[in-house]
Every structure is written in structure tokens, then in C-alpha cells.
Design a protein around this motif. Structure first.
Motif, PDB file in Angstrom:
ATOM      1  N   VAL A 203       0.839  -1.202   0.000  1.00 27.29           N
ATOM      2  CA  VAL A 203       0.000   0.000   0.000  1.00 27.29           C
ATOM      3  C   VAL A 203       0.874   1.251   0.000  1.00 27.29           C
ATOM      4  O   VAL A 203       0.585   2.222  -0.688  1.00 27.29           O
ATOM      5  N   PHE A 204       1.972   1.221   0.762  1.00 21.60           N
ATOM      6  CA  PHE A 204       2.887   2.363   0.802  1.00 21.60           C
ATOM      7  C   PHE A 204       3.452   2.644  -0.593  1.00 21.60           C
ATOM      8  O   PHE A 204       3.499   3.790  -1.030  1.00 21.60           O
ATOM      9  N   GLU A 205       3.872   1.607  -1.284  1.00 15.84           N
ATOM     10  CA  GLU A 205       4.411   1.787  -2.636  1.00 15.84           C
ATOM     11  C   GLU A 205       3.347   2.286  -3.597  1.00 15.84           C
ATOM     12  O   GLU A 205       3.622   3.095  -4.484  1.00 15.84           O
ATOM     13  N   GLU A 206       2.122   1.828  -3.404  1.00 18.33           N
ATOM     14  CA  GLU A 206       1.014   2.221  -4.279  1.00 18.33           C
ATOM     15  C   GLU A 206       0.614   3.686  -4.062  1.00 18.33           C
ATOM     16  O   GLU A 206       0.397   4.425  -5.018  1.00 18.33           O
ATOM     17  N   LYS A 207       0.528   4.121  -2.800  1.00 17.13           N
ATOM     18  CA  LYS A 207       0.056   5.476  -2.480  1.00 17.13           C
ATOM     19  C   LYS A 207       1.177   6.503  -2.436  1.00 17.13           C
ATOM     20  O   LYS A 207       0.944   7.672  -2.735  1.00 17.13           O
ATOM     21  N   GLY A 208       2.357   6.090  -1.994  1.00 15.95           N
ATOM     22  CA  GLY A 208       3.506   6.987  -1.983  1.00 15.95           C
ATOM     23  C   GLY A 208       3.719   7.730  -0.675  1.00 15.95           C
ATOM     24  O   GLY A 208       2.792   7.956   0.107  1.00 15.95           O
ATOM     25  N   GLU A 209       4.965   8.113  -0.473  1.00 16.80           N
ATOM     26  CA  GLU A 209       5.395   8.832   0.740  1.00 16.80           C
ATOM     27  C   GLU A 209       4.611  10.129   0.946  1.00 16.80           C
ATOM     28  O   GLU A 209       4.228  10.457   2.061  1.00 16.80           O
ATOM     29  N   GLU A 210       4.376  10.846  -0.118  1.00 11.25           N
ATOM     30  CA  GLU A 210       3.686  12.135  -0.010  1.00 11.25           C
ATOM     31  C   GLU A 210       2.303  11.979   0.612  1.00 11.25           C
ATOM     32  O   GLU A 210       1.889  12.787   1.445  1.00 11.25           O
ATOM     33  N   TYR A 211       1.581  10.925   0.236  1.00  8.76           N
ATOM     34  CA  TYR A 211       0.253  10.675   0.805  1.00  8.76           C
ATOM     35  C   TYR A 211       0.356  10.406   2.300  1.00  8.76           C
ATOM     36  O   TYR A 211      -0.361  11.001   3.107  1.00  8.76           O
ATOM     37  N   PHE A 212       1.273   9.538   2.705  1.00  4.89           N
ATOM     38  CA  PHE A 212       1.369   9.139   4.105  1.00  4.89           C
ATOM     39  C   PHE A 212       1.930  10.244   4.986  1.00  4.89           C
ATOM     40  O   PHE A 212       1.630  10.296   6.181  1.00  4.89           O
ATOM     41  N   GLN A 213       2.731  11.141   4.440  1.00  6.63           N
ATOM     42  CA  GLN A 213       3.259  12.253   5.227  1.00  6.63           C
ATOM     43  C   GLN A 213       2.148  13.174   5.747  1.00  6.63           C
ATOM     44  O   GLN A 213       2.365  13.957   6.664  1.00  6.63           O
ATOM     45  N   GLN A 214       0.975  13.069   5.190  1.00  5.33           N
ATOM     46  CA  GLN A 214      -0.149  13.894   5.630  1.00  5.33           C
ATOM     47  C   GLN A 214      -0.766  13.377   6.932  1.00  5.33           C
ATOM     48  O   GLN A 214      -1.581  14.068   7.544  1.00  5.33           O
ATOM     49  N   PHE A 215      -0.379  12.171   7.365  1.00 12.70           N
ATOM     50  CA  PHE A 215      -0.923  11.567   8.572  1.00 12.70           C
ATOM     51  C   PHE A 215       0.007  11.815   9.762  1.00 12.70           C
ATOM     52  O   PHE A 215       1.199  11.503   9.706  1.00 12.70           O
ATOM     53  N   LYS A 216      -0.534  12.336  10.827  1.00 14.28           N
ATOM     54  CA  LYS A 216       0.233  12.602  12.043  1.00 14.28           C
ATOM     55  C   LYS A 216       0.904  11.331  12.562  1.00 14.28           C
ATOM     56  O   LYS A 216       2.080  11.358  12.937  1.00 14.28           O
ATOM     57  N   ALA A 217       0.181  10.219  12.607  1.00 17.58           N
ATOM     58  CA  ALA A 217       0.742   8.966  13.125  1.00 17.58           C
ATOM     59  C   ALA A 217       1.948   8.531  12.300  1.00 17.58           C
ATOM     60  O   ALA A 217       2.945   8.044  12.853  1.00 17.58           O
TER      61      ALA A 217
ATOM     62  N   ARG B 168       3.974  10.539  10.471  1.00 15.47           N
ATOM     63  CA  ARG B 168       5.071  11.493  10.720  1.00 15.47           C
ATOM     64  C   ARG B 168       5.741  11.229  12.073  1.00 15.47           C
ATOM     65  O   ARG B 168       6.941  11.414  12.215  1.00 15.47           O
ATOM     66  N   ASN B 169       4.967  10.807  13.051  1.00 15.64           N
ATOM     67  CA  ASN B 169       5.494  10.537  14.390  1.00 15.64           C
ATOM     68  C   ASN B 169       5.935   9.082  14.583  1.00 15.64           C
ATOM     69  O   ASN B 169       6.210   8.662  15.704  1.00 15.64           O
ATOM     70  N   GLN B 170       5.953   8.321  13.504  1.00 12.13           N
ATOM     71  CA  GLN B 170       6.367   6.908  13.512  1.00 12.13           C
ATOM     72  C   GLN B 170       5.573   6.088  14.521  1.00 12.13           C
ATOM     73  O   GLN B 170       6.113   5.291  15.275  1.00 12.13           O
ATOM     74  N   GLN B 171       4.259   6.284  14.500  1.00 13.67           N
ATOM     75  CA  GLN B 171       3.358   5.551  15.380  1.00 13.67           C
ATOM     76  C   GLN B 171       2.364   4.731  14.558  1.00 13.67           C
ATOM     77  O   GLN B 171       1.164   4.738  14.799  1.00 13.67           O
ATOM     78  N   VAL B 172       2.903   3.993  13.577  1.00 12.51           N
ATOM     79  CA  VAL B 172       2.096   3.119  12.738  1.00 12.51           C
ATOM     80  C   VAL B 172       2.468   1.681  13.072  1.00 12.51           C
ATOM     81  O   VAL B 172       3.655   1.334  13.111  1.00 12.51           O
ATOM     82  N   TYR B 173       1.462   0.860  13.324  1.00 12.94           N
ATOM     83  CA  TYR B 173       1.661  -0.529  13.725  1.00 12.94           C
ATOM     84  C   TYR B 173       0.917  -1.447  12.775  1.00 12.94           C
ATOM     85  O   TYR B 173      -0.139  -1.091  12.249  1.00 12.94           O
ATOM     86  N   ASP B 174       1.492  -2.632  12.558  1.00 13.54           N
ATOM     87  CA  ASP B 174       0.752  -3.658  11.833  1.00 13.54           C
ATOM     88  C   ASP B 174       0.672  -4.895  12.715  1.00 13.54           C
ATOM     89  O   ASP B 174       1.054  -4.860  13.883  1.00 13.54           O
ATOM     90  N   THR B 175       0.161  -5.973  12.173  1.00 16.70           N
ATOM     91  CA  THR B 175      -0.103  -7.181  12.961  1.00 16.70           C
ATOM     92  C   THR B 175       0.902  -8.290  12.690  1.00 16.70           C
ATOM     93  O   THR B 175       0.592  -9.467  12.853  1.00 16.70           O
ATOM     94  N   GLN B 176       2.121  -7.939  12.306  1.00 19.23           N
ATOM     95  CA  GLN B 176       3.131  -8.943  11.971  1.00 19.23           C
ATOM     96  C   GLN B 176       4.191  -9.120  13.057  1.00 19.23           C
ATOM     97  O   GLN B 176       5.289  -9.575  12.785  1.00 19.23           O
ATOM     98  N   GLY B 177       3.866  -8.784  14.288  1.00 16.11           N
ATOM     99  CA  GLY B 177       4.837  -8.889  15.365  1.00 16.11           C
ATOM    100  C   GLY B 177       5.303 -10.307  15.640  1.00 16.11           C
ATOM    101  O   GLY B 177       6.458 -10.538  15.985  1.00 16.11           O
ATOM    102  N   VAL B 178       4.405 -11.274  15.479  1.00 13.75           N
ATOM    103  CA  VAL B 178       4.773 -12.681  15.697  1.00 13.75           C
ATOM    104  C   VAL B 178       5.255 -13.298  14.395  1.00 13.75           C
ATOM    105  O   VAL B 178       6.279 -13.970  14.363  1.00 13.75           O
ATOM    106  N   SER B 179       4.519 -13.083  13.336  1.00 19.15           N
ATOM    107  CA  SER B 179       4.884 -13.536  11.986  1.00 19.15           C
ATOM    108  C   SER B 179       3.834 -12.980  11.024  1.00 19.15           C
ATOM    109  O   SER B 179       2.798 -12.486  11.463  1.00 19.15           O
ATOM    110  N   PRO B 180       4.063 -13.071   9.726  1.00 12.63           N
ATOM    111  CA  PRO B 180       3.090 -12.513   8.786  1.00 12.63           C
ATOM    112  C   PRO B 180       1.690 -13.116   8.877  1.00 12.63           C
ATOM    113  O   PRO B 180       0.708 -12.424   8.643  1.00 12.63           O
TER     114      PRO B 180
END
Length: 135
Positions: free
Chosen positions: A33-47, A49-61
Motif C-alpha cells: 500500500v505504501f508503494e502504491e500510495k507513496g510517501e507524499e500521501y502518508f506524510q499527511q498523517f500525524k501517526a 510522521r510521528n512513527q506511530q504506525v503498527y501492523d499485525t506482523q509482530g509474531v509472523s506474517p
């Protein structure tokens, strides 16, 4: 059968989430999704910019779909940890910070242990007085 689904356009999603302090992306396809939407799109989100984005792959994919229900309380502790309302001792297991944490890797299955009782990994409990050095 069936249900109602709620879809947002990129613009609607930006308006909905741009000021969120944290973002949990419940999928293993963040990079796609990041590659599809691009850095510029995601830079608009506070989370983001503050590196507070989490996914569900902590144990494994794939473990989120296979095992998390057996560790619902650990998922709850993970949420408290990323929100900053925990005791500071819990290391998030299921929710992975996409900026700082590697994708988890499950250990090899040991067939000799297949009938062993399940023991969920949890943080070790420490009395609050001990943590605060209070007698």
C-alpha cells in the motif's frame, strides 16, 4: 450472510485519520500500500510522521489470523503498550511498529512438543511497590 461494508476513498480516509496519534494497520501488506500510495500521501498523517504506525506482523506474517485469538489478553496488553497506558514492562508481541520492529518469525515446529500444554507468552508481573522501590 453478507453484511454491510464501509469503504473510503483516499481523500475520505485522509480526512478521517490524518490527526490520529496512532495507526494500527490490520494487514500484512503495508509495504504494498505504501508503494502504491507513496510517501507524499502518508506524510499527511500525524501517526506516520510521528512513527506511530503498527501492523499485525509482530509474531509472523500469518500468525495474527492463526493464533491471536488464543492470546486475546496479550493483544489487549499490546494495545495498552502502544497507547502508553501500560506498566512500561510489556513488550508488544502482536502489534509491530513498522518503523522500528522487524517482522516476527515463528520458530520451527518441534513435533516432540506437539502434545505439550500451551503456555502463552506474557509479561512477568512485578509488584508496583518493587517497580517504584517503595518498601
Amino acid at each position: 450472510l453478507g453484511g454491510r461494508y464501509w469503504y473510503l476513498s483516499d481523500e475520505e480516509f485522509l480526512e478521517f485519520g490524518k490527526d490520529a496519534d496512532r495507526w494500527v494497520y490490520k494487514s500484512q501488506h503495508w509495504l504494498k500500500v505504501f508503494e502504491e500510495k507513496g510517501e507524499e500521501y502518508f506524510q499527511q498523517f500525524k501517526a506516520y510522521r510521528n512513527q506511530q504506525v503498527y501492523d499485525t506482523q509482530g509474531v509472523s506474517p500469518n500468525s495474527w489470523y492463526e493464533q491471536r485469538l488464543a492470546e486475546y489478553y496479550v493483544v489487549g496488553m499490546d494495545v495498552c503498550a502502544i497507547m502508553g497506558v501500560d506498566d512500561g514492562l510489556h513488550k508488544s508481541r502482536w502489534l509491530r511498529n513498522i518503523f522500528t520492529d522487524p517482522i516476527g518469525v515463528m520458530p520451527q515446529c518441534n513435533v516432540a512438543e506437539i502434545d505439550a500444554p500451551y503456555v502463552a507468552p506474557v509479561s512477568e508481573c512485578v509488584p508496583i511497590a518493587a517497580k517504584l522501590n517503595v518498601a
